[in-house]
Enzyme design. Sequence first.
Site, mmCIF file in Angstrom:
data_model
loop_
_atom_site.group_PDB
_atom_site.id
_atom_site.type_symbol
_atom_site.label_atom_id
_atom_site.label_comp_id
_atom_site.label_asym_id
_atom_site.label_seq_id
_atom_site.Cartn_x
_atom_site.Cartn_y
_atom_site.Cartn_z
ATOM 1 N N SER A 1 -32.171 -25.070 51.774
ATOM 2 C CA SER A 1 -31.415 -25.376 52.998
ATOM 3 C C SER A 1 -29.965 -24.920 52.937
ATOM 4 O O SER A 1 -29.217 -25.152 53.895
ATOM 5 C CB SER A 1 -31.458 -26.886 53.257
ATOM 6 O OG SER A 1 -32.770 -27.303 53.550
ATOM 7 N N GLU B 1 0.790 -1.224 0.000
ATOM 8 C CA GLU B 1 0.000 0.000 0.000
ATOM 9 C C GLU B 1 0.825 1.278 0.000
ATOM 10 O O GLU B 1 0.357 2.302 -0.500
ATOM 11 C CB GLU B 1 -0.940 0.002 1.224
ATOM 12 C CG GLU B 1 -2.010 -1.072 1.195
ATOM 13 C CD GLU B 1 -3.057 -0.813 0.128
ATOM 14 O OE1 GLU B 1 -3.231 0.362 -0.283
ATOM 15 O OE2 GLU B 1 -3.703 -1.781 -0.321
#
Length: 643
Positions: free
Chosen positions: A334, A80
């Site tokens: 419980s 690029e």
Amino acid sequence: MRRWAVIAVGVAAMTVGVTVVAMGFVWPAPMPPPASWGTEVRDRDGTLIALAPAPGGVWRFAVSPAQVSPFMTQLLIAVEDRRFASEPGVDPRAVLRAGWQWLRAGHVVSGGSTLTMQVARLLDPQPRRLSAKVLEAARAVALWRRFDRPHLLGLWLSLAPFGGNLVGVEAASWAYFGKPPGALDAAEAALLVALPRRPEGLRPDRHPVAAKRIRDRILILAEARGLLTRDETQAALTEPVPTARLPMPRAVPQFYASVRHPPVLTVSLDAETEAALAGLGQTTLAGLPAKVSLAVMIADLPSGTLRAVWAGDWGNAARAGSVDLTRASRSPGSALKPFLYGLAFSQGIAGPDTILADVPTRFGGYAPEDFTGQFAGRVTAAEALRRSLNLPAVGLLARYGAARFAAALAAAGEPLRLPRGAAPSLPIVLGGAGQTMRGMMALYTALATQGAVAGKPLLTPAAAQMVAAILTRPFPGGAQQGIAWKTGTSWGDRDNWAFGFDRAHLVGIWVGRPDGTAMDGGAAADHALPILAQVFGLLPAAPRAMAVPAARMVSLAVTPEPDPLRLLYPPPGAVIEGAGAVDLKAMGGTRPLRFLVDGAPVPSIAALRNTAWTPPGPGFYRLTVLDAAGAIASAAIRVRDGS
């Protein structure tokens, strides 16, 4: 004249250059706000365990060149912008070429964009026209003066489009290859370098042929520019391109799905344990009934910091997978009993050897029953807790005080959830109030350590150690030793809990339906406890010392002494006032039981050891109960007119 023309052109060029540079500083490219990034969730050692998208569902993450494969950054520059290291944000030759082509054609033919100019466009996309190109160049110069090369490269790597809702190489790398960008090979890097040129037209999941063609061109160019050898290029060319997107890493997404976080969030979880727990969670869910879900938490001791979490099956609507089940208020059943015993031990109200009564008892209008429908008579507090007997716990709470018990939990930072306006009452110790898994984990951390919840005292260290010792026994079947554990089952089997801890870990399990409806049978011992044993199998062993020999523990749990049939209520000679229903309760014997009054059967459920009988009027009656083995127990009582 020629000399003056050259000077004029030079002055004009300088004027244009100064103007362009000034534009870049007057209208700088906007930087991405913090809220525009998604979140990388990393574990205690920095390992990525999850990605959360940015607002709008966009997968976009801030990335630095150091996090990306060196080959990809080299390839990106080679393809690029070969003069990226030396140009001042723009490439004058490329700009002149693009301008000349524009003058000839009347429209933009080639961009002449440097990587820095591409960054300017990514920061603020504009329509493709000459004025936008000039502003882009101006901003590129400003960016070049403001940031160093690695920062500019990082912006490109973070903002480049890769099709759909994928932005940046982090998102693209995970979506297409299931790996971080630092692990990309040559073929994968070449595809990602190519995709931003035409992100929608080159998406490999939609256009694999076009994607492979452009990727191969980039690989051949990489060889021509000395980045790959001939053999490396040929090997890369044979690799297939991905044809579908992969799921993103998403450990415990319920924790961060609805809350914005910084770009990088470091949590206490351990990636290896988290992955193992996720696998176990999926396997376990496959064997659970439809609409039943699962939550698991693992914490390190003594700190109590979370090591791994399974908060629900994300994406599974039938199991409410988007709900963080660790924060849902449920009945603990419980599972609260150990804290009542611990508080009673702390205050000297009882000790492990204190004798408690497990017999049918009324507490005003409240008549609790044991889970099995049987009663053990006189038992020690240690045995009552170990066997999770209901009547001794309610009796102990009646002595300790329900409001006092609730206040102690609240003072430790984990208050019970009661209906609006309701006061604590005796049923809370059997699950008659709400609590979250997180709250229960905090309480059990105190039990497993020195009795404090995040620095707030709850139990004395000695009481915590006594309760932990009582609960330390083998799992049913003897799978593991040295783990203290307790289960809890709420009314109607809506919530199944199991908590366990050794010297280094605390584990909490919840199984139930997120909508609060009852499951189809089975208590915590059937659902949650086996999962607890499996989770401890994922962890390094750190057994606690056994307080009671294993043989005795098994004997208590598996081979109890025969319990003779007895009619517990009403007792012989009882005088009952009023004409309301009378509870008939039996203990021991072999079910099914049959109740009779003066020889006439009383309707009852064979599986239960109690029924209700309404006297036809005042008088003397003989109550009888028969068991399946032929045993008989009876009592004579009197019913008086209560008017």
